[in-house]
Each structure stands twice: as C-alpha cells, then as structure tokens.
Design an enzyme around this catalytic site. Structure first.
Site, PDB file in Angstrom:
ATOM      1  N   GLY A  14     -12.608  10.145  -4.540  1.00  0.00           N
ATOM      2  CA  GLY A  14     -11.412  10.111  -5.327  1.00  0.00           C
ATOM      3  C   GLY A  14     -10.274  10.978  -5.605  1.00  0.00           C
ATOM      4  CD  GLU A 174      10.835   3.354  -6.455  1.00  0.00           C
ATOM      5  OE1 GLU A 174      11.696   4.135  -7.319  1.00  0.00           O
ATOM      6  OE2 GLU A 174      10.217   4.260  -5.825  1.00  0.00           O
TER       7      GLU A 174
HETATM    8  C1  LIG Z   1       5.494   4.433  -2.121  1.00  0.00           C
HETATM    9  C2  LIG Z   1       4.600   4.268  -3.639  1.00  0.00           C
HETATM   10  C3  LIG Z   1       5.733   4.633  -4.467  1.00  0.00           C
HETATM   11  C4  LIG Z   1       5.154   4.581  -5.949  1.00  0.00           C
HETATM   12  N1  LIG Z   1       5.612   5.628  -6.885  1.00  0.00           N
HETATM   13  C5  LIG Z   1       5.541   5.280  -8.063  1.00  0.00           C
HETATM   14  C6  LIG Z   1       6.419   5.258  -9.183  1.00  0.00           C
HETATM   15  O1  LIG Z   1       7.426   5.939  -9.655  1.00  0.00           O
HETATM   16  N2  LIG Z   1       4.983   5.629 -10.528  1.00  0.00           N
HETATM   17  C7  LIG Z   1       3.945   4.867 -11.289  1.00  0.00           C
HETATM   18  O2  LIG Z   1       3.322   5.135 -12.158  1.00  0.00           O
HETATM   19  N3  LIG Z   1       2.978   4.513  -9.641  1.00  0.00           N
HETATM   20  C8  LIG Z   1       3.886   4.279  -8.536  1.00  0.00           C
HETATM   21  N4  LIG Z   1       3.008   4.227  -7.434  1.00  0.00           N
HETATM   22  C9  LIG Z   1       1.375   3.738  -7.351  1.00  0.00           C
HETATM   23  C10 LIG Z   1       0.455   4.811  -7.582  1.00  0.00           C
HETATM   24  O3  LIG Z   1       1.069   5.427  -6.906  1.00  0.00           O
HETATM   25  C11 LIG Z   1      -0.327   4.298  -8.120  1.00  0.00           C
HETATM   26  O4  LIG Z   1      -1.143   3.998  -8.969  1.00  0.00           O
HETATM   27  C12 LIG Z   1      -2.055   5.594  -8.398  1.00  0.00           C
HETATM   28  O5  LIG Z   1      -1.560   6.339  -7.136  1.00  0.00           O
HETATM   29  C13 LIG Z   1      -3.045   5.289  -7.973  1.00  0.00           C
HETATM   30  O6  LIG Z   1      -3.932   6.304  -8.734  1.00  0.00           O
HETATM   31  P1  LIG Z   1      -5.474   6.349  -7.892  1.00  0.00           P
HETATM   32  O7  LIG Z   1      -6.422   7.488  -8.275  1.00  0.00           O
HETATM   33  O8  LIG Z   1      -5.996   5.020  -8.696  1.00  0.00           O
HETATM   34  O9  LIG Z   1      -5.305   6.435  -6.250  1.00  0.00           O
HETATM   35  P2  LIG Z   1      -4.690   6.499  -5.535  1.00  0.00           P
HETATM   36  O10 LIG Z   1      -3.300   7.928  -6.368  1.00  0.00           O
HETATM   37  O11 LIG Z   1      -4.515   6.573  -4.105  1.00  0.00           O
HETATM   38  O12 LIG Z   1      -5.932   7.608  -5.268  1.00  0.00           O
HETATM   39  C14 LIG Z   1      -6.950   7.827  -4.481  1.00  0.00           C
HETATM   40  C15 LIG Z   1      -7.872   9.156  -3.758  1.00  0.00           C
HETATM   41  O13 LIG Z   1      -9.280   8.416  -2.706  1.00  0.00           O
HETATM   42  C16 LIG Z   1      -9.413   8.813  -2.139  1.00  0.00           C
HETATM   43  N5  LIG Z   1     -10.136   8.230  -0.565  1.00  0.00           N
HETATM   44  C17 LIG Z   1      -9.498   6.299  -0.805  1.00  0.00           C
HETATM   45  N6  LIG Z   1     -10.968   6.245  -0.243  1.00  0.00           N
HETATM   46  C18 LIG Z   1     -12.040   6.773   0.077  1.00  0.00           C
HETATM   47  C19 LIG Z   1     -13.224   7.082   0.673  1.00  0.00           C
HETATM   48  N7  LIG Z   1     -13.656   6.340   1.361  1.00  0.00           N
HETATM   49  N8  LIG Z   1     -13.591   8.634   0.565  1.00  0.00           N
HETATM   50  C20 LIG Z   1     -13.279   9.746  -0.062  1.00  0.00           C
HETATM   51  N9  LIG Z   1     -11.696   9.573  -0.636  1.00  0.00           N
HETATM   52  C21 LIG Z   1     -10.932   8.605  -0.634  1.00  0.00           C
HETATM   53  C22 LIG Z   1      -7.634   8.942  -1.611  1.00  0.00           C
HETATM   54  O14 LIG Z   1      -7.685  10.055  -0.183  1.00  0.00           O
HETATM   55  C23 LIG Z   1      -6.887   9.095  -2.450  1.00  0.00           C
HETATM   56  O15 LIG Z   1      -6.896  10.679  -2.510  1.00  0.00           O
HETATM   57  C24 LIG Z   1       3.761   4.326  -6.384  1.00  0.00           C
HETATM   58  C25 LIG Z   1       2.532   3.914  -4.707  1.00  0.00           C
HETATM   59  C26 LIG Z   1       3.634   3.890  -3.503  1.00  0.00           C
HETATM   60  C27 LIG Z   1       2.608   3.565  -2.781  1.00  0.00           C
END
Ligand SMILES: Cc1cc2nc3c(=O)[nH]c(=O)nc-3n(C[C@H](O)[C@H](O)[C@H](O)COP(=O)(O)OP(=O)(O)OC[C@H]3O[C@@H](n4cnc5c(N)ncnc54)[C@H](O)[C@@H]3O)c2cc1C
Length: 438
Positions: A14, A174
C-alpha cells in the site's frame, strides 16, 4: 557492489498515506531495503476526491507517481501489483501475477473499501467514493445524466436529475455540498436548454445529525449550510434498497434516481480477508499499541487497514493524519529494532478535524475550539491544512491554483465524460413512477 542482500528487507503493501510515509522514513536507514507494492503506480490524495467527482479538479491534481515520490531513495523499490495473499508467519505476500515478496518485516497498509452493510442492491447500483477510479466513475455518471436529460428533458420526470448521497459523515456531507454548488453555479450555464434548477441533491443519514465526529454546533452549522444550497436532508432514515432507477428508504418512500453515491461506511480492503490475522471492527486488523499484530512481532498493520488503539482505549478514526503518523512511527520502530532498541507505543498527535461544505463554508475543530469559516477564507484554510498531507510540492501548488481559478471563475474545466468508465444508462420503463416520492 550490490549490498541489498545484506540489508534488512521490509515489504510494504500500500502506497497510501500510511505506506508512503513509512517508506520515506525507512529510506533514511542505511541498512534497509524497502519494497513498496501498490496495485496503482500512484498515491491518491483522497481528501480531494470529491472535487474530482464534481469536475472541479482533474485526476492529475490528486494523484502523485509513487516512483517519482520515492526516486530520491535508492533503497526503495516500487512494484505495481495487487497483493492477493499475505502470510504473516513467513512475512511473505503473493501478488495477482503469482510473484512472492518476503521481508524481515512486513507492513500492511492496504486501506479501506466501501462497506455496504448488506444493503440490497447497493454494491451493484451505487457509486462509492474511496479511490480515484471511483471518483472518475462518479463524475462520468453525474455528467451522463445531465447529457441524457439535455437530449430528452422528459427524463427529468423520471428522476434523472435526482442525486442521492447515502451517509452524512464528512465524505457524504462534503460531496453533497460540492454537488449542490455544481448544480447551482456551473451547470445552468453549460445546459441552457435544460431545467437544471429541477435537479435535487438528497443526503440520507440514518443518524440524527450530520458530521458525527464533530460537535453538536458543527452538526447544526453543516445542516444549515447545506440547506442554504438546496440540499434536502433526510435524517433518521436508512436506505433499504438501491436499484438501477431508485432508492427506497426505511419509511417506505422511494426516490427515483440514476446517481446514488455510497458514503455510508468503510471496511478494511479485501486483503484483510486473506491475511489470517485477527480482525475487529470493520474487518480491520487488530493491532497492539506499538502497531504490530499480536503473535507476529515483525508484522505491522497501519492506517485504515488496522484498528489502532487510541490513548482512551477506543480505536483511532480513519483519517489521513492518523495513517501518515503511524507510517512514520512504524518505520521508527523498525529502525529501532534493527538497532537493538525496543519498540514504543504509537502516540497520535491530534491536530483537529475539518470539513468543507461546498465552496464557501467550512467547519474546523481544533482542540476544544470550533471555527466556522465562510467564503474564500474557508477554501484557503481547508487547502492550507490539507496541503500538509499532500506528498509533492508541485501537487500542492497545482491543486491550489486550479481550485482557486475554478472558485473565482465558477467553472468546471474537467467535464470529461469517460465512456470507458461509464456504461450507458438504461432508462427503460420506470417501474416506480407511481410510488410515493420525496
Ligand atoms: C472521499 C474521502 C475524503 C477524505 N477526506 C479526508 C480528510 O479531509 N482528512 C483526513 O484526514 N482524511 C480523509 N479521508 C480519510 C483518508 O483518506 C484515509 O484515512 C487515508 O487514506 C488512510 O490512509 P491509508 O494509507 O491507510 O490508506 P489509503 O490511503 O487508502 O492507501 C491504501 C493503498 O493501498 C493500496 N492497496 C489496497 N489494496 C491493495 C492490494 N491488495 N495490493 C496492493 N495495493 C493495495 C491502494 O491502492 C492504496 O494506494 C478521506 C477519505 C475519503 C474516501
């Protein structure tokens, strides 16, 4: 001489906020070799996805090449592939193309996916908004209904211009605001022959208030701001069915629509199912305070993929800032362990929360203080706060310039209807026309 064989290998799944932050921090360690695997070759900036969905920003404004972000670090290797299975015992992951990657440490940061809570038809007929791909699909659907209604205004009577957003949390609130702005400010100029003012945005929330994580005053502020824009709030109502041409609510009423957005909840990405690790709320991996999984001291789960215990014992919220901070913390713990030092418990530094309600209103809560912001100041503050989370300087500047330009010019330059992402809408015979509607 290739020294990578003697280095400690870390496999990260990820390249989101958690995985990318972890890779960048680990890259500072001389004796570490990192492999970052993501199913996309870009990092997506999710807080700006709704602007993509409403044609305010282009995809390039919210996506950053993972290779470019990491190219300064010779000890980080990027692989674009989908991980299908993780074996925590051997710290090995296997990708869709059958390749395996084994690490001395394994970091799982695969994020979330929509949780439809078994709502009938929701998975088939609604548009979730969690990835860039989903934002592009939604944009195409929004534009497609306007194009179709412009050719055949009779479709408006079938609910062609009804937009139903399910879920009144930050994402749904939003998005509803941004859709209303698009309808009120931009589209009347683009579709002069269409009665755009008949378009309706419904926001359905089964709880009694919007923006649940915020204070009661913020709930009221958000509701008033949306109502001013013409959004119809259906609070205390659940959606019981989503079909091709309508949604049905818990009170039995029906809203005819071809554009239903699912912002009703999240669960861990599908990889959690194939990891053999203990899972809690939302199917997320339960982790210990130091972010490792019990019984697997060299396996970490981060960000939205994990239930991370907060200082008060409750899991931390699914936020980019939580994900980014725990990515850095994990890297620090791994580097400490390599140096023979103990791991430490993750401490989240809460900088507050903020939600943008359309183009001219925002609410921010920092500590015990609440700030309601209006107009260009709201836009600038939101972008200023979120710019800190953006990975590249170029993206920050470009997104800011594009957004400011669109804000003052009231234009939506990204009105691209991508037929690759969008099947033609089957308008058929509307089976629900005689039922009660809102
Ligand atoms: C529309 C929206 C608006 C948001 N606005 C805010 C905000 O304003 N402020 C805030 O703090 N948070 C916000 N969030 C929440 C925030 O986006 C998440 O909390 C954050 O992205 C989590 O980060 P992460 O690295 O855990 O996951 P992610 O950022 O989702 O990253 C996960 C990554 O894993 C990859 N992946 C998934 N499965 C696999 C697999 N099987 N193999 C290889 N790669 C894989 C994906 O492609 C992705 O790149 C928002 C979320 C959404 C949906």
């Amino acid at each position: 001489m290739d020294t990578s064989a003697t280095k400690t290998r870390v496999v990260i799944v990820g390249g989101g906020f958690a995985g990318l932050a972890c890779a960048r921090q680990l890259a500072k360690g001389d004796d570490v070799q990192v492999t970052l695997i993501d199913r996309n070759n870009y990092h997506q900036f999710t807080p700006l996805l709704y602007q993509v969905a409403t044609a305010e920003l282009g995809s390039g404004d919210v996506a950053t090449s993972l290779r470019q972000s990491l190219r300064a670090h010779a000890n980080v290797d990027v692989k674009m592939s989908e991980v299908m299975v993780a074996d925590p015992g051997s710290r090995t992951v296997t990708t869709r193309d059958g390749k395996s990657y084994q690490g001395d440490f394994l970091v799982l940061a695969a994020g979330s996916q929509a949780n439809f809570f078994n709502t009938q038809g929701a998975e088939q007929h609604s548009f979730p908004l969690y990835s860039l791909e989903e934002a592009e699909r939604l944009r195409s659907r929004v534009l497609a209904v306007f194009e179709d209604a412009d050719r055949d205004p009779g479709l408006v009577d079938k609910g062609a211009l009804n937009f139903v957003v399910i879920g009144g949390g930050p994402t749904g609130t939003e998005l509803a605001g941004a859709l209303a702005d698009m309808i009120n400010l931009t589209l009347p100029r683009e579709y002069p022959d269409l009665a755009v003012k008949r378009a309706r945005v419904y926001l359905v929330e089964h709880g009694s208030a919007l923006l649940a994580p915020f204070s009661a005053e913020a709930h009221d502020y958000a509701a008033r701001a949306l109502q001013r824009k013409g959004v119809r709030l259906l609070l205390g109502q659940a959606v019981t069915e989503v079909a091709t041409d309508h949604v049905r609510l818990s009170d039995g009423s029906v809203i005819p629509t071809r554009a239903v957005v699912w912002a009703g909840g999240l669960m861990a990405a599908p990889l959690a199912d194939n990891s053999g690790l203990p899972r809690g709320r939302g199917g997320r991996i339960d982790v210990q305070p130091d972010l490792t999984v019990a019984g697997f001291p060299r396996v970490y789960a981060l960000g939205d993929f994990a239930n991370i215990p907060g200082a008060d014992g409750h899991p931390l919220p699914q936020l980019a800032s939580v994900a980014q901070q725990c990515g850095v913390w994990t890297a620090t713990n791994i580097l400490a362990e390599i140096a023979g030092k103990p791991r430490t418990a993750f401490h989240y530094h809460d900088k507050g929360i903020m939600a943008m309600i359309g183009r001219d209103a925002a609410v921010a809560e920092i500590g015990k203080k609440r700030h309601e912001l209006e107009g260009p100041i709201a836009v600038a503050a939101w972008l200023g706060v979120h710019a800190l989370l953006m990975s590249g300087v170029r993206e920050r500047i470009e997104a800011f310039v594009d957004w400011a330009w669109n804000y003052f010019g009231r234009v939506r330059p990204i009105q691209v209807l991508d037929r690759c992402n969008e099947n033609r809408i089957d308008w058929g015979e509307d089976t629900e026309r005689t039922t009660t509607t809102h």
